[in-house]
Motif scaffolding. Sequence first.
Motif, PDB file in Angstrom:
ATOM      1  N   GLN A  75       2.430  25.421  -1.285  1.00  0.00           N
ATOM      2  CA  GLN A  75       1.768  26.132  -0.621  1.00  0.00           C
ATOM      3  C   GLN A  75       2.024  25.929   1.024  1.00  0.00           C
ATOM      4  N   VAL A  76       2.836  25.439   1.249  1.00  0.00           N
ATOM      5  CA  VAL A  76       3.206  25.619   2.338  1.00  0.00           C
ATOM      6  C   VAL A  76       4.818  25.714   2.742  1.00  0.00           C
ATOM      7  N   GLY A  77       5.687  25.981   2.374  1.00  0.00           N
ATOM      8  CA  GLY A  77       6.947  25.605   1.405  1.00  0.00           C
ATOM      9  C   GLY A  77       7.545  24.456   1.864  1.00  0.00           C
ATOM     10  N   GLY A  78       6.770  23.232   1.606  1.00  0.00           N
ATOM     11  CA  GLY A  78       7.365  22.231   2.297  1.00  0.00           C
ATOM     12  C   GLY A  78       7.661  21.021   1.590  1.00  0.00           C
ATOM     13  N   THR A  79       7.490  19.746   1.689  1.00  0.00           N
ATOM     14  CA  THR A  79       7.758  18.844   0.584  1.00  0.00           C
ATOM     15  C   THR A  79       6.998  17.787   0.714  1.00  0.00           C
ATOM     16  N   VAL A  80       6.921  16.537   0.331  1.00  0.00           N
ATOM     17  CA  VAL A  80       6.134  15.645   0.167  1.00  0.00           C
ATOM     18  C   VAL A  80       7.707  14.039   0.622  1.00  0.00           C
ATOM     19  N   VAL A  81       7.104  13.338   1.372  1.00  0.00           N
ATOM     20  CA  VAL A  81       7.046  12.017   1.047  1.00  0.00           C
ATOM     21  C   VAL A  81       6.796  11.084   0.226  1.00  0.00           C
ATOM     22  N   LEU A  82       6.776  10.133  -0.688  1.00  0.00           N
ATOM     23  CA  LEU A  82       6.371   8.997  -1.071  1.00  0.00           C
ATOM     24  C   LEU A  82       6.181   7.743   0.070  1.00  0.00           C
ATOM     25  N   CYS A  83       5.638   6.822   0.377  1.00  0.00           N
ATOM     26  CA  CYS A  83       5.517   5.843   0.685  1.00  0.00           C
ATOM     27  C   CYS A  83       5.312   4.460   0.270  1.00  0.00           C
TER      28      CYS A  83
ATOM     29  N   HIS B 258       0.481  -1.306  -0.064  1.00  0.00           N
ATOM     30  CA  HIS B 258      -0.102   0.394   0.575  1.00  0.00           C
ATOM     31  C   HIS B 258       1.037   1.372   0.015  1.00  0.00           C
ATOM     32  N   ALA B 259      -0.032   2.312  -0.284  1.00  0.00           N
ATOM     33  CA  ALA B 259       1.396   3.050  -0.818  1.00  0.00           C
ATOM     34  C   ALA B 259       1.023   4.359   0.521  1.00  0.00           C
ATOM     35  N   ALA B 260       1.381   5.344   0.431  1.00  0.00           N
ATOM     36  CA  ALA B 260       0.688   7.310   1.185  1.00  0.00           C
ATOM     37  C   ALA B 260       1.922   8.033   0.639  1.00  0.00           C
ATOM     38  N   ILE B 261       1.475   9.285   0.120  1.00  0.00           N
ATOM     39  CA  ILE B 261       2.148  10.580   0.496  1.00  0.00           C
ATOM     40  C   ILE B 261       2.448  11.177   1.838  1.00  0.00           C
ATOM     41  N   LEU B 262       3.104  11.528   2.561  1.00  0.00           N
ATOM     42  CA  LEU B 262       3.171  12.883   3.764  1.00  0.00           C
ATOM     43  C   LEU B 262       3.577  13.552   3.245  1.00  0.00           C
ATOM     44  N   VAL B 263       3.111  14.857   3.184  1.00  0.00           N
ATOM     45  CA  VAL B 263       3.454  16.379   2.634  1.00  0.00           C
ATOM     46  C   VAL B 263       4.074  16.689   4.596  1.00  0.00           C
ATOM     47  N   CYS B 264       5.318  17.165   4.696  1.00  0.00           N
ATOM     48  CA  CYS B 264       6.162  17.808   5.306  1.00  0.00           C
ATOM     49  C   CYS B 264       6.754  19.618   5.478  1.00  0.00           C
ATOM     50  N   GLY B 265       6.524  19.975   6.252  1.00  0.00           N
ATOM     51  CA  GLY B 265       7.040  20.867   7.378  1.00  0.00           C
ATOM     52  C   GLY B 265       8.686  20.237   6.956  1.00  0.00           C
ATOM     53  N   HIS B 266       9.904  21.548   6.966  1.00  0.00           N
ATOM     54  CA  HIS B 266      11.341  21.011   7.059  1.00  0.00           C
ATOM     55  C   HIS B 266      11.943  22.332   7.608  1.00  0.00           C
TER      56      HIS B 266
END
Length: 451
Positions: free
Chosen positions: A81-89, A26-34
Amino acid sequence: MSVELRITSAAWKQLSEHLLADRHEHAAILVCGHAHAESREVLLVQQVLIAEEPGDAIATSELGISLSPTFIARAAKAARQVGGTVVLCHSHPFPGPVLPSALDLRTEQELCGRALSARLSPVPVGSLILGPDGFDGRVWRGFEARELSRLVVVGERVWIRQRGASSRIRDDHARQVLAWGDDGQHSLANSTVGVVGCGGTGSHVALQLAHLGVGRLVLVDHDVVEQSNLSRLVGVGAAWLGKPKVEAIAALVRQVSSEIAVSEVVSSVLAVETSVLAQCDIIVVATDGHGSRAWLTEFAEQYLISLVDLGVEIQTGERMRAGGGVRVVSPGSGCLQCAGTLSSALVREEYLSSADRELERRRGYLRGDGAPTPSVVALNGVVASLAVLEVCELLTGLLGTPARRLLYRAERRALTMTSIERQEWCYVCGVGGLTGRGDGRLLPRRGGVAA
């Protein structure tokens, strides 16, 4: 520079239950700050996007999973939009070590290294593979990848998983290992704890943490040792008069153990560089001021760090009253604003520049007069020990029951425990608050300067 992923326990539960639901990937994406944290780069999970709606995942099987370009683009837009990034899981739902396949690495290089890095630069893009027995991951800047070395889950417990060999358990910790086992001691050894305020209570806290075997201490205080401090700064003698408190306490910590890394920060917390405290897993708040507590409350929510806040009070008069309190707050689950322990008027005063403060003092507007208050080393020790026990609970599960608010009344020899309820409207930890914002939001500073 090492890389860490930090996530709240609620988000971790949502992610892990989805990824490890069955024997299919299974998969998910994390929206992250930095955040930049000294020699560590940290990704701070703000949102978990589950690949479960029709069209999110193109194919799901025991052999692999493919995400739709639309789903990935939606996540990248939310991060931008939040100046962050993503983590593909995605998951490897079988026992044993978690290792990326050749296909995993090629896919990461294409998606993270090429497509998403270009959209989210200069923040790196991450990948995470989760299995029942471990994790694997990387962060990508273009086609350059670095391993994810540390995973921290923050909630009722601070759960730390670190890549590489576990630290050796020292012989002098043998008796406490009987209380919480090897895993508990490794958790202490892998942790970084900040102590803000190295006075009457902070000195107790720092030395107890040194004896317990934490891996790193970050000591923050702007004051020097004065004659009146000697009765309550544990282990500090007259030779330290006129010298910074953090230097005195750091020297004592190193006498306890030369293996503990100690950072000495001679500064008000309202002026400290955020990267210094962003490396902490837990911060013990042993300051006197409301402004410093308010700042740390916002900081901890932004950087996903647990706070253990403590205070001691003695009221003299016909009938003396004495005691103290300990408050434990974790990101997304109630904060010091929710607890109602902060005075907005006193917070405002502490943020004033020296010139503005003097002007308001002459006008008679200041509420905090700065007069000395009673302090007794034994009472400080009781409340500091209660706080250190809560650090042990966070890292080892020693007590088995997380506490949020402890109140000690010395005249009654009584200890009570209550909760801190998260307020949905709270600008710090409520819906749409500061959770996981990291370097993406400037914190207030003394004199009205953001930094």
